[in-house]
Structure formats: C-alpha cells, structure tokens
Design a protein around this motif. Sequence first.
Motif, mmCIF file in Angstrom:
data_model
loop_
_atom_site.group_PDB
_atom_site.id
_atom_site.type_symbol
_atom_site.label_atom_id
_atom_site.label_comp_id
_atom_site.label_asym_id
_atom_site.label_seq_id
_atom_site.Cartn_x
_atom_site.Cartn_y
_atom_site.Cartn_z
ATOM 1 N N PHE A 1 28.901 -43.634 1.629
ATOM 2 C CA PHE A 1 29.807 -44.788 1.653
ATOM 3 C C PHE A 1 31.207 -44.401 2.125
ATOM 4 O O PHE A 1 31.857 -45.163 2.840
ATOM 5 C CB PHE A 1 29.874 -45.461 0.282
ATOM 6 C CG PHE A 1 28.654 -46.266 -0.038
ATOM 7 C CD1 PHE A 1 28.244 -47.303 0.787
ATOM 8 C CD2 PHE A 1 27.916 -45.997 -1.169
ATOM 9 C CE1 PHE A 1 27.121 -48.042 0.492
ATOM 10 C CE2 PHE A 1 26.781 -46.734 -1.471
ATOM 11 C CZ PHE A 1 26.380 -47.759 -0.639
ATOM 12 N N LEU A 2 31.661 -43.216 1.752
ATOM 13 C CA LEU A 2 32.971 -42.764 2.199
ATOM 14 C C LEU A 2 33.031 -42.673 3.721
ATOM 15 O O LEU A 2 33.937 -43.225 4.356
ATOM 16 C CB LEU A 2 33.308 -41.405 1.584
ATOM 17 C CG LEU A 2 34.552 -40.720 2.153
ATOM 18 C CD1 LEU A 2 35.812 -41.491 1.762
ATOM 19 C CD2 LEU A 2 34.631 -39.281 1.699
ATOM 20 N N PHE A 3 32.060 -41.995 4.313
ATOM 21 C CA PHE A 3 32.084 -41.823 5.767
ATOM 22 C C PHE A 3 31.755 -43.120 6.500
ATOM 23 O O PHE A 3 32.261 -43.349 7.603
ATOM 24 C CB PHE A 3 31.169 -40.677 6.185
ATOM 25 C CG PHE A 3 31.798 -39.338 5.945
ATOM 26 C CD1 PHE A 3 32.715 -38.819 6.847
ATOM 27 C CD2 PHE A 3 31.509 -38.611 4.803
ATOM 28 C CE1 PHE A 3 33.323 -37.591 6.619
ATOM 29 C CE2 PHE A 3 32.102 -37.389 4.565
ATOM 30 C CZ PHE A 3 33.017 -36.875 5.477
ATOM 31 N N TRP B 1 32.106 -42.263 15.554
ATOM 32 C CA TRP B 1 30.670 -42.029 15.709
ATOM 33 C C TRP B 1 30.237 -40.793 14.923
ATOM 34 O O TRP B 1 29.141 -40.768 14.353
ATOM 35 C CB TRP B 1 30.307 -41.902 17.185
ATOM 36 C CG TRP B 1 30.498 -43.198 17.909
ATOM 37 C CD1 TRP B 1 31.517 -43.507 18.755
ATOM 38 C CD2 TRP B 1 29.673 -44.364 17.813
ATOM 39 N NE1 TRP B 1 31.370 -44.805 19.198
ATOM 40 C CE2 TRP B 1 30.249 -45.349 18.643
ATOM 41 C CE3 TRP B 1 28.518 -44.670 17.112
ATOM 42 C CZ2 TRP B 1 29.706 -46.615 18.786
ATOM 43 C CZ3 TRP B 1 27.967 -45.941 17.259
ATOM 44 C CH2 TRP B 1 28.550 -46.891 18.079
ATOM 45 N N ILE B 2 31.084 -39.797 14.867
ATOM 46 C CA ILE B 2 30.778 -38.603 14.070
ATOM 47 C C ILE B 2 30.746 -38.969 12.590
ATOM 48 O O ILE B 2 29.851 -38.547 11.852
ATOM 49 C CB ILE B 2 31.793 -37.477 14.363
ATOM 50 C CG1 ILE B 2 31.618 -37.007 15.798
ATOM 51 C CG2 ILE B 2 31.637 -36.319 13.375
ATOM 52 C CD1 ILE B 2 32.688 -36.064 16.284
ATOM 53 N N ALA C 1 27.749 -40.011 7.680
ATOM 54 C CA ALA C 1 27.359 -40.993 6.661
ATOM 55 C C ALA C 1 25.841 -41.128 6.588
ATOM 56 O O ALA C 1 25.265 -41.176 5.494
ATOM 57 C CB ALA C 1 27.995 -42.350 6.964
ATOM 58 N N GLY C 2 25.193 -41.158 7.749
ATOM 59 C CA GLY C 2 23.737 -41.225 7.774
ATOM 60 C C GLY C 2 23.096 -39.989 7.172
ATOM 61 O O GLY C 2 22.090 -40.076 6.460
ATOM 62 N N GLY C 3 23.680 -38.829 7.430
ATOM 63 C CA GLY C 3 23.170 -37.594 6.837
ATOM 64 C C GLY C 3 23.269 -37.602 5.321
ATOM 65 O O GLY C 3 22.329 -37.210 4.623
ATOM 66 N N ALA D 1 24.458 -51.469 11.063
ATOM 67 C CA ALA D 1 23.125 -51.394 11.661
ATOM 68 C C ALA D 1 22.738 -49.945 11.967
ATOM 69 O O ALA D 1 21.603 -49.519 11.696
ATOM 70 C CB ALA D 1 23.073 -52.238 12.928
ATOM 71 N N LEU D 2 23.672 -49.195 12.517
ATOM 72 C CA LEU D 2 23.376 -47.791 12.822
ATOM 73 C C LEU D 2 23.201 -46.968 11.557
ATOM 74 O O LEU D 2 22.321 -46.113 11.468
ATOM 75 C CB LEU D 2 24.478 -47.208 13.696
ATOM 76 C CG LEU D 2 24.470 -47.719 15.131
ATOM 77 C CD1 LEU D 2 25.736 -47.309 15.852
ATOM 78 C CD2 LEU D 2 23.258 -47.213 15.865
#
Length: 104
Positions: free
Chosen positions: A43-45, A3-4, A9-11, A60-61
């Motif tokens: 993409f890595l994370f 989850w981290i 990845a989103g950041g 999705a997340l």
Amino acid sequence: MAWIYLLVAGGFEVFGVSMIHSLNKARNWRSIGMISLGFGGSFLFLTLAMQTLPMSTAYALWTGIGASGGAVLGMLRYGEARDLRRILYIVMILGAAVGLKLVA
C-alpha cells in the motif's frame, strides 16, 4: 519512478499473499508481522505510484501484478497445477498491464 514504485508494490503484494499461506500453516506473531510488512509495503508503494500515475491505471496494474504473481508463485512454490490455460490467462493479464502502460 512511479512505474518502479508500482512494480515494488506488486512485489510486496505477492510477498503478502505468500505470507497468508505461511499463516495458514503456522499461526504465530511472526507470520502476522510478515503479512503486515507485505501488505503495508504494498500500500505504501502503491500510494507513491499514485502520486504520478492515474488511479485507474495504477490500481489495475497493481492488481494484475498481484494476481499473476500469486498464481505463478503458487505454481512454482506450492505445487499448484501448471495447466496451459492458466499460463495463457496469466500472459493475458500481463499483456493487458503492458497495454495500459503503453496508453498511460
């Protein structure tokens, strides 16, 4: 830990989108490098997160974080409209992301 990784990845995704805005202002190698760093890190994370999380949940997340983060960044940094409806839909995206985490 997955989850981290997904949050990181989103950041990076939001950072990459921000750098696209920079590239539109100044087309140079620095902007291209920063875009590559942003999306490469994203993409890595995402890949690391998908080693544990189901692909459907992780993707999705990741897209939800990127979409809502990009919209918030646009409102806070680039003067885009702060319409109540936009904020409501961002909250809905984030609520769906939380719901996916609860059932994953």
